[in-house]
Every structure is written in structure tokens, then in C-alpha cells.
Design an enzyme around this catalytic site. Sequence first.
Site, PDB file in Angstrom:
ATOM      1  N   SER A   7       4.041   1.631   0.951  1.00  0.00           N
ATOM      2  CA  SER A   7       4.690   0.398   0.532  1.00  0.00           C
ATOM      3  C   SER A   7       3.956  -0.153  -0.677  1.00  0.00           C
ATOM      4  CB  SER A   7       4.677  -0.618   1.669  1.00  0.00           C
ATOM      5  OG  SER A   7       3.365  -1.082   1.881  1.00  0.00           O
ATOM      6  N   LYS A   8       4.571  -1.131  -1.271  1.00  0.00           N
ATOM      7  CA  LYS A   8       4.036  -1.674  -2.529  1.00  0.00           C
ATOM      8  C   LYS A   8       2.567  -2.072  -2.444  1.00  0.00           C
ATOM      9  CE  LYS A   8       8.423  -3.905  -3.498  1.00  0.00           C
ATOM     10  NZ  LYS A   8       9.016  -2.603  -3.775  1.00  0.00           N
ATOM     11  N   ARG A   9       2.189  -2.491  -1.267  1.00  0.00           N
ATOM     12  CA  ARG A   9       0.829  -2.975  -1.115  1.00  0.00           C
ATOM     13  C   ARG A   9      -0.209  -1.858  -1.088  1.00  0.00           C
ATOM     14  NH1 ARG A   9       0.111  -7.921   1.121  1.00  0.00           N
ATOM     15  NH2 ARG A   9       1.501  -9.478   0.223  1.00  0.00           N
TER      16      ARG A   9
END
Length: 518
Positions: free
Chosen positions: A288-290
Amino acid sequence: MDAGGKIKRPSFGRAGPMQLENFQTLGLPESLHRKTGLFPRLLQAIDPVADIDDGWGSFFDMRFGAHTLDRLATSAAFQVMNKVRVRFAPSPTGFFHIGSARTALFNWLYARARGGVFILRIEDTDRTRNTSEALRVLFDGMRWLGLDWDEGPEAGGGAGPYFQSQRDDFYRDYREKLVAADRAYEKEGALFFRISGEPQVIEDAIRGRVERTEEKDFVIFRSDGSPVFHFVNVVDDIAMGITHVIRGEDHLSNTSKHTELFKAFGVEPPTFAHIPLILKQNGPGKMSKRDEGALIEDYQRRGFLPEAVVNYLCLLGWSPKDDREKMPIEEIIRIFDLPGINRNNARFDERKMRFLNAAYLQEIAPDRYLELARAALDATNEDSAADPRYREEVFLLCREKIRAIDELPGFTGYFFTEDFPIEEKAARKILGKGEPITRLRQFLAAIGDGVDFSDEVALEAIITGLAGTHGVSTGEFIHPIRLAVSGTNVGPGLYGLLRVLGRDRVVARIERFLAAHG
RNA sequence: GCCCCCAUCGUCUAGCGGCUAGGACGUAGGAUUCUCAUUCCUAAAACCGGGGUUCGAUUCCCCGUGGGGGUGCCA
């Protein structure tokens, strides 16, 4: 043929050669089977999973004269008849996720492999954030990776507009079709789609047959009047003539909603190909983006080479089946196909990408390398006062040591300052054996009488000469010299190091070292 | 909970009934008598479990288990 007048889809296996029995199933003359080496390519060029209807019969009845089947598969006429249209439909979030990038890449590869059309469509419904900035990130990332689109924003095309926010007319028209056909009804202010309840069978180009039954009516227009993803996605795919939907496996379960909609509109669904997901490097779940390393712009900023990133991404879920790994994109395009894509999710491994990047980094043109190097060092501001020519020499010298540009600053410190530290560990190791101080003095004496520092061969001759004279290995000289001029025991080859530093720095540094340690 | 997908070394993968299960990253040794993060060589390292089918299963089928995804008036 069965009673329905259709030939059952033969089971080709996954990109394997076509079996005679399949051949017969298609009603093709057995004699053609002798050209078996050509048929898999021809069939894949058409569509590995398409329903084989009676169009096939007429197709093969056509006479292409002396054309071989091989040429037929790539002929212009054939391409026009079977024009592939694929799309990448991201939502501009302000990030370009590596999983999205790979989805875009596989779509692009498929289009290029088939001489098809690659469309970029922006799914910007209900966007509130800074869209222009988000779009810039997306476009920059796509262009950086070399994923040029044939239709879409800034490219035009006959199936636009390519922003969903500008396609309200389409959605309204298609909405009316469903209402008129009694396939949609209003409830609690929202518009619901009335499902058929029939099992939805999709022939996925990667996974084969997948069956799923949609069980509940679902919302297609919110109570505020805006259409939801499933609806706009299908409408746009219809309106844009999409032939193959290549997307992440996270959409597989949604596909039954989509096929319901396609059928409700009276349209044969496109071929679906659900590609595996990219899992995060550590821990469970998809990236995910994180997560570390999840963003394309991050690699761009850190000076990775786009061809390396692309090459690595191709290898995540696809392989050429013959142990090749570092491959030019043209070659990948030549052999890429949908059934060759894996079904299982792949864990992202930056170390391997770094390895590939290193391989590409060593072979790019010096000017391109220098541009990346300057950008990386400008950020540290360490060498701002240095002579530009000297900087270039340093960067070029250190190239062989690094796997990606972000490692460069770690190698260049002592080139740009006289105030560099002598690493304690390295000093202990090198000063602890032999007669390092004596060797340094002998070296200084040897270069006293005009050795050309621009000549690595001459420098090497000095060292080997000294080693021979004193009956020791060249290492006896090399290690202390490296320590004295760089403060460390790792770095580029010594002769190059001396050449780039130049006589003045070398002599001064060794003298200073002797003063401190002699 | 329900539905769908997936399952070969730590990781990415080759394999499509019979193989000493191959390659790559990473790791560990060694070599190149200049370090090293380069190069070369070598080594350790895998078929999730149980039932079938078969003369024979990593490979085909079923059941578990594990992993992933979906199940929004998000996309």
C-alpha cells in the site's frame, strides 16, 4: 460444433503448442497442423481465450495466397480486423503506486505486443483533492517509465473525453437504458441495479474459467446522483471499445458485477485478465501507499533507471520461461503474452531491483549517468565548490561501485574535502601488519621525480616496481596508500583513485597522514 | 461469516506424469596475489499436509491448512 452452432473453446494449455485434437475441434484441415509451430502464435495473436465462433470458419476460408500463417498473424489487415484496445484507468490520488504502474505496464505491453491501442482514462469521479498536481505525478511517472498512451489526456483520440468527470452524458444515457429495460430502480434515493442472479462465468486469460454468482442488487448511482465505480467502469469500457481488461486480481470478485452490467447493456464482455498482486516486502498483505518502496516517484527521485524498474516489474508475475532476466523492453514486447503471466501474488524485493539497476547503470551513456549523479550530489551540497571537471571524474570513477545513484554520496565524501575522517577500523586493520609507514615513505619518494598522475598505467608501474624492489606484494603499498588518501579501506581501484585525486592531493594527504601516524 | 483467487529454495521464478527439481536475487565460502559494495567459481537452500487417479505424481482430482483479495451510496 455443438447444438448452439458454436465451437467449444479448445483448451490450449498455457501458451503451449496446439494439440491436434484441439485443431480438429476447431474444424481446421488437418494438413494445417503441420504448421504447428506457427499456430500457437497465430492463435495467441488473435485471442487466447476468445470464444471461437463461426467467424473462425470464414476466417480460415479466406485465402491469403502465398502468405504464411506466420505472416498472416502480423499482417496489417489482420491487425485491423482484430484491433486490441486496452486501457489503464487510474484514480489520481497524488501517488503513483508501484502496483498501478505494473498494471499500466502490462496493459501497455499487451497493446504494443499486439499492435493495439493503449488508452489512458482518468477515473476522477468524486475527487476533492488537488487534481492537477495528482495528474502531474501520474503523467510524470508514466512518461518516466516510458508508458506512452495512444489515447487519453494530452494525446487525444476518438473515444473521449478521457476524464470520467467529463462523461456525465454517457452515464446519463446508459442509466436511461437500464431504467428503460427495468434493470434499475430507485430505492432510498439511490439507483440500484437489478441483477440477473445467473452464475457469471468469466474466461480469464490468466486464470481460466472463474465462476461467481452475484447475489444482491447493487447501487449504481448514489443518492447525490453520482455514478459509482462499477457502473462508470463498464460504461466507459463499452463506449471506448475496450477489448481486453487487464487489471489487478483485487478486481476479480467485482467482475461478476461487471459482466452482469455488460450483459444488461446487451454487450459481450471483453476478455478479462486478472494479474496477481504485489505484496509488501515485509509483513502480510498487498503493498500500500504507506509501504517502503511503494511509490514510483520515489525511485525516480532516488535516481533509479526507469528501464531497470520496468524490467524488474516485468519479472514480477511474468517470465520469459528461459532464465533470461535482464532484457530490453523491445524483446519483452516481442514475447509478452497474457497466458504467460503467473497466477500467484509476488512479494516485492528491492534488493533484486537494485541488482538489475546496477547492471543497467554500468552501461548507460556517461552523459546520462553524470546528469543523474549531479542531481544526487546537488541534494547533498557536499561538493558545490568543486571544479565541474573534477566532479565528473569523481562520479565516473565511483560508478562501478554503486548499484543505484542514491549510493553515490556514500562514496564521494573524501574527494571533496581535506577534512575527511580516518576510519578507525580500517586504520587498525592496515596499520597492524607489515610496514605501512615505510611503504608510504617509499611511495612518496618514488613519485617525487615527476610521475604522470594522469596515467594509471604509469602509476601501476610505480607500485609494482616498488613491490618488486622491496620484495613484497603490491598490497603492502596499496592498502596504506588508500587509507592515507581516503581514510577508508573500500573504494574504487587505487590507480583510478590516485589519478582522479591528482598529485597535489595525494602527496599532501600522505604527508599529513605520516605526520599524524609516523 | 460468506464468496473468489493462489500455493516449487528466505525472495522472484523454470517445470505442464518419469528430471541428480533448473536459473536469478540474497546468504556463506573461495578465486582474481588492490580493498570492495564489481567479476568469476563453489556451497547451503524448495515441491504446505492428507487422501485419491496412475505402473509412476512437484505436475491431474478432492479435502484440509496457509496466504491473498472481495464482500461500501471507495476506486
